[in-house]
Design an enzyme around this catalytic site. Structure first.
Site, mmCIF file in Angstrom:
data_model
loop_
_atom_site.group_PDB
_atom_site.id
_atom_site.type_symbol
_atom_site.label_atom_id
_atom_site.label_comp_id
_atom_site.label_asym_id
_atom_site.label_seq_id
_atom_site.Cartn_x
_atom_site.Cartn_y
_atom_site.Cartn_z
ATOM 1 N N CYS A 144 -0.585 6.871 6.650
ATOM 2 C CA CYS A 144 -1.957 7.109 7.090
ATOM 3 C C CYS A 144 -2.193 6.437 8.435
ATOM 4 O O CYS A 144 -1.479 5.517 8.812
ATOM 5 C CB CYS A 144 -2.948 6.648 6.027
ATOM 6 S SG CYS A 144 -3.894 5.178 6.425
ATOM 7 N N CYS A 197 0.865 -1.181 0.000
ATOM 8 C CA CYS A 197 0.000 0.000 0.000
ATOM 9 C C CYS A 197 0.899 1.228 0.000
ATOM 10 O O CYS A 197 1.786 1.347 0.846
ATOM 11 C CB CYS A 197 -0.900 0.004 1.227
ATOM 12 S SG CYS A 197 -1.750 1.575 1.457
ATOM 13 N N TYR A 204 -26.903 -0.540 25.161
ATOM 14 C CA TYR A 204 -26.068 0.054 24.102
ATOM 15 C C TYR A 204 -26.458 -0.584 22.761
ATOM 16 O O TYR A 204 -25.609 -1.093 22.032
ATOM 17 C CB TYR A 204 -24.573 -0.165 24.358
ATOM 18 C CG TYR A 204 -24.074 0.268 25.713
ATOM 19 C CD1 TYR A 204 -23.634 1.577 25.925
ATOM 20 C CD2 TYR A 204 -24.040 -0.619 26.786
ATOM 21 C CE1 TYR A 204 -23.154 1.978 27.159
ATOM 22 C CE2 TYR A 204 -23.567 -0.227 28.028
ATOM 23 C CZ TYR A 204 -23.122 1.072 28.218
ATOM 24 O OH TYR A 204 -22.642 1.459 29.436
ATOM 25 N N CYS A 225 -15.206 -3.737 22.375
ATOM 26 C CA CYS A 225 -14.209 -3.341 21.379
ATOM 27 C C CYS A 225 -12.910 -2.917 22.059
ATOM 28 O O CYS A 225 -12.009 -2.409 21.414
ATOM 29 C CB CYS A 225 -14.753 -2.216 20.503
ATOM 30 S SG CYS A 225 -15.316 -0.806 21.440
ATOM 31 N N GLU A 266 -30.570 2.708 24.240
ATOM 32 C CA GLU A 266 -29.581 3.399 23.419
ATOM 33 C C GLU A 266 -29.711 4.899 23.656
ATOM 34 O O GLU A 266 -30.816 5.419 23.780
ATOM 35 C CB GLU A 266 -29.822 3.031 21.943
ATOM 36 C CG GLU A 266 -29.247 3.970 20.905
ATOM 37 C CD GLU A 266 -27.723 4.049 20.923
ATOM 38 O OE1 GLU A 266 -27.060 2.993 21.051
ATOM 39 O OE2 GLU A 266 -27.193 5.169 20.803
ATOM 40 N N CYS A 293 -4.038 1.327 8.948
ATOM 41 C CA CYS A 293 -3.488 -0.013 9.184
ATOM 42 C C CYS A 293 -2.209 0.043 10.013
ATOM 43 O O CYS A 293 -1.420 0.977 9.889
ATOM 44 C CB CYS A 293 -3.146 -0.685 7.845
ATOM 45 S SG CYS A 293 -4.562 -0.911 6.774
ATOM 46 N N ASP A 336 -23.017 -3.926 24.863
ATOM 47 C CA ASP A 336 -22.081 -3.666 23.752
ATOM 48 C C ASP A 336 -21.637 -2.210 23.837
ATOM 49 O O ASP A 336 -21.957 -1.398 22.979
ATOM 50 C CB ASP A 336 -22.785 -3.962 22.418
ATOM 51 C CG ASP A 336 -21.857 -3.809 21.223
ATOM 52 O OD1 ASP A 336 -20.642 -3.587 21.418
ATOM 53 O OD2 ASP A 336 -22.350 -3.895 20.080
ATOM 54 N N GLN A 341 -22.377 -1.799 11.678
ATOM 55 C CA GLN A 341 -21.066 -2.455 11.707
ATOM 56 C C GLN A 341 -20.377 -2.304 10.355
ATOM 57 O O GLN A 341 -20.990 -2.551 9.322
ATOM 58 C CB GLN A 341 -21.259 -3.939 12.029
ATOM 59 C CG GLN A 341 -21.762 -4.187 13.441
ATOM 60 C CD GLN A 341 -20.645 -4.156 14.471
ATOM 61 O OE1 GLN A 341 -19.475 -4.051 14.138
ATOM 62 N NE2 GLN A 341 -21.023 -4.226 15.730
ATOM 63 N N CYS A 393 -8.240 3.114 -1.043
ATOM 64 C CA CYS A 393 -7.809 2.415 0.168
ATOM 65 C C CYS A 393 -8.115 0.931 0.026
ATOM 66 O O CYS A 393 -9.221 0.554 -0.357
ATOM 67 C CB CYS A 393 -8.529 2.997 1.382
ATOM 68 S SG CYS A 393 -8.340 1.980 2.860
HETATM 69 N N1 SAH Z 1 -25.049 -2.992 19.622
HETATM 70 C C1 SAH Z 1 -25.033 -2.124 18.467
HETATM 71 C C2 SAH Z 1 -24.275 -0.809 18.684
HETATM 72 C C3 SAH Z 1 -22.961 -0.899 19.388
HETATM 73 S S1 SAH Z 1 -21.999 0.587 19.381
HETATM 74 C C4 SAH Z 1 -24.518 -2.859 17.251
HETATM 75 O O1 SAH Z 1 -23.817 -3.856 17.373
HETATM 76 O O2 SAH Z 1 -24.837 -2.436 16.139
HETATM 77 C C5 SAH Z 1 -22.296 1.276 20.963
HETATM 78 C C6 SAH Z 1 -23.587 2.031 21.044
HETATM 79 O O3 SAH Z 1 -23.688 2.573 22.370
HETATM 80 C C7 SAH Z 1 -23.697 3.229 20.107
HETATM 81 O O4 SAH Z 1 -24.885 3.108 19.378
HETATM 82 C C8 SAH Z 1 -23.725 4.447 21.058
HETATM 83 O O5 SAH Z 1 -24.540 5.491 20.572
HETATM 84 C C9 SAH Z 1 -24.291 3.851 22.312
HETATM 85 N N2 SAH Z 1 -23.962 4.554 23.556
HETATM 86 C C10 SAH Z 1 -22.835 5.234 23.876
HETATM 87 N N3 SAH Z 1 -22.873 5.664 25.149
HETATM 88 C C11 SAH Z 1 -24.057 5.240 25.668
HETATM 89 C C12 SAH Z 1 -24.680 5.361 26.955
HETATM 90 N N4 SAH Z 1 -24.077 6.003 27.942
HETATM 91 N N5 SAH Z 1 -25.878 4.792 27.125
HETATM 92 C C13 SAH Z 1 -26.498 4.116 26.119
HETATM 93 N N6 SAH Z 1 -25.964 3.976 24.883
HETATM 94 C C14 SAH Z 1 -24.752 4.528 24.659
#
Ligand code: SAH
Length: 452
Positions: free
Chosen positions: A79, A73, A313, A409, A334, A82, A382, A284, A160
């Site tokens: 950048c 690349c 989340y 993550c 959310e 990666c 999540d 995603q 990219c």
């Molecule tokens: N589970 C989903 C999104 C995961 S990303 C998926 O897999 O598609 C994490 C998410 O948490 C985001 O949408 C973000 O807006 C939300 N988020 C961030 N801080 C938060 C909080 N304090 N309370 C509730 N949601 C929150």
């Protein structure tokens, strides 16, 4: 004592979480060297010395690691994307799994089994989303690409390797359009100029393409011409949106969208369900790999059809909705209002009637639900990188679910939270690392936790 500008010989023996190789000097000092590989013997220039570690730059490879790959690349190492393009994918996966193991042991004190990492089938062109900053070089030529590491300097990159080819075509059309018109480019210093970012999303199954221009103002001059050029060259163009961002900020998107072509969103499929994706929705970026991640999460949720499932989340509802048919009731939480609206639409789009979504901070919503006497059987979390935190973990434990599925993550905050769960009688059964982002330093994990 090691000091700046020393040249040393170094054997690289491990890899850091951020994507450097690491070697130790005779005194045991760890030296972090970007673009190095485990097994390399290197000549390294010391750039910075701290108490217990140092940073170095690779000057010369004395003998290369057998995991090394040739450069493929033109902007790699410039950048900020990666970090693992110079090693083979098996080695990259080994490093990522090790990162999860190290965090679990050192931070969490967790001895649970760390399963083999689920590798990504695609290691190139797996992304379905790009947000490219736009600028000009000193000759006035349009730049689009990526910011350099820890900087706002744009590294020009027409194509990219992590993105679908069609994004490069849109970039080309945009460059041509900008050259043909007197539209200006946003300048971060002065806050003047129009075009800020080029934002694209591709539905991988549906092949629907969204192009969104982020502008400092309402739109661009000659939008009709731009849309004409895009329609002619991009057969799968589904919608064009202008997003207004007049703030002097690092946040890419402003609060307002205007649809200039199509209906402002695209659709795509995930785990057999249809989802509507608008510019603000979380989606995603590696769709195929998200299916594997959610598949594992579903396995850990162990649903039989009678459960109350709490999805904290939840974004646009994706994880919970892919499990809604296997439980009695789904409650999603959310914080972003638009994502909640999307989640509700997505439920309707798929004929799911047992789902309810709450727009709130996860910690507050969970505390309120607990107070109201909710007893979910399974809780899925999540969170973003900062993790759940102790207060939320306490509240979840108070609700006494049989199982918790943690999608993370960030291995470090995950390990911290697993320790909190452990103290409250929630044991980590196993952790499965999932590679959602080949070639970058990021690694996702999904964890099975159950009440003792
Ligand atoms: N589970 C989903 C999104 C995961 S990303 C998926 O897999 O598609 C994490 C998410 O948490 C985001 O949408 C973000 O807006 C939300 N988020 C961030 N801080 C938060 C909080 N304090 N309370 C509730 N949601 C929150």
């Amino acid at each position: 004592m090691l000091k700046k500008n020393d040249i040393i010989e170094l054997d690289i023996t491990s890899a850091s979480a951020e994507g450097s190789g690491v070697g130790r000097t005779g005194d045991g000092l760890a030296v972090f060297v970007p673009l190095s590989a485990v097994g390399d013997r290197l000549r390294v220039r010391i750039l910075k010395v701290k108490k217990t570690y140092a940073f170095g730059r690779l000057e010369e490879i004395i003998s290369p690691s057998k995991e090394r790959l040739g450069p493929d690349c033109p902007v790699y190492s410039k950048c900020g994307g990666c970090v693992w393009r110079h090693i083979n994918y098996a080695e990259e996966c080994r490093i990522k799994r090790q990162k999860v193991i190290d965090a679990a042991e050192r931070i969490g004190g967790i001895s649970a089994e760390i399963m083999p990492i689920i590798p990504s089938e695609k290691t190139e062109r797996y992304r379905n989303k790009a947000q490219l900053p736009v600028g000009r070089d000193s000759d006035g030529r349009l730049l689009t690409g990526f910011y350099a590491f820890h900087s706002h300097r744009i590294i020009d990159c027409g194509d990219c390797a992590l993105q679908p080819k069609i994004f490069s075509e849109v970039t080309d059309v945009t460059r041509e359009f900008m050259a043909l018109t007197d539209n200006t480019v946003y300048d971060e210093q002065s806050g003047k100029g129009r075009l800020r970012h080029l934002y694209m999303r591709l539905g991988e199954v549906t092949n629907e393409l969204m192009v969104c221009y982020v502008v400092n103002g309402n739109g661009l001059k000659r939008e009709d011409m731009l849309i004409g050029m895009l329609k002619e060259r991009i057969p799968n163009l589904k919608t064009v949106v202008f997003n207004s961002n007049r703030e002097n900020t690092n946040v890419i998107l402003g609060g307002k969208n205007r649809t200039a072509y199509g209906n402002g969103y695209i659709t795509d499929m995930l785990c057999g369900l249809k989802f509507r994706i608008s510019p603000f929705s979380f989606w995603q970026v590696n769709r195929a790999q998200a299916e594997r991640l959610y598949g594992k999460a579903k396995e850990y949720a162990g649903l039989s059809g009678n459960e109350i499932l709490l999805d904290l989340y939840c974004g646009t509802g994706t994880i919970g909705l892919t499990m809604a048919r296997d439980c009695k009731k789904l409650i999603g939480v959310e914080i972003i209002g638009d994502a909640v609206k999307d989640a509700e639409k997505n439920a309707a789009l798929n004929g799911i009637t047992n789902a309810e979504f709450i727009c709130s901070d996860a910690e507050n919503a969970a505390a309120q639900l607990e107070k109201n006497g909710l007893k979910p059987d399974v809780v899925i979390v999540d969170p973003p990188r900062k993790g759940c935190g102790e207060a939320l973990v306490n509240t979840i434990a108070k609700m006494e679910p049989d199982r918790v599925v943690y999608v993370s993550c960030d291995p470090a905050t995950l390990a911290r939270d697993l320790k909190y769960f452990d103290r409250l009688g929630y044991k980590t059964n196993e952790i499965t690392p999932v590679d959602m982002f080949p070639r970058t330093a990021h690694v996702e994990s999904v964890v099975s936790i159950s009440r003792q």
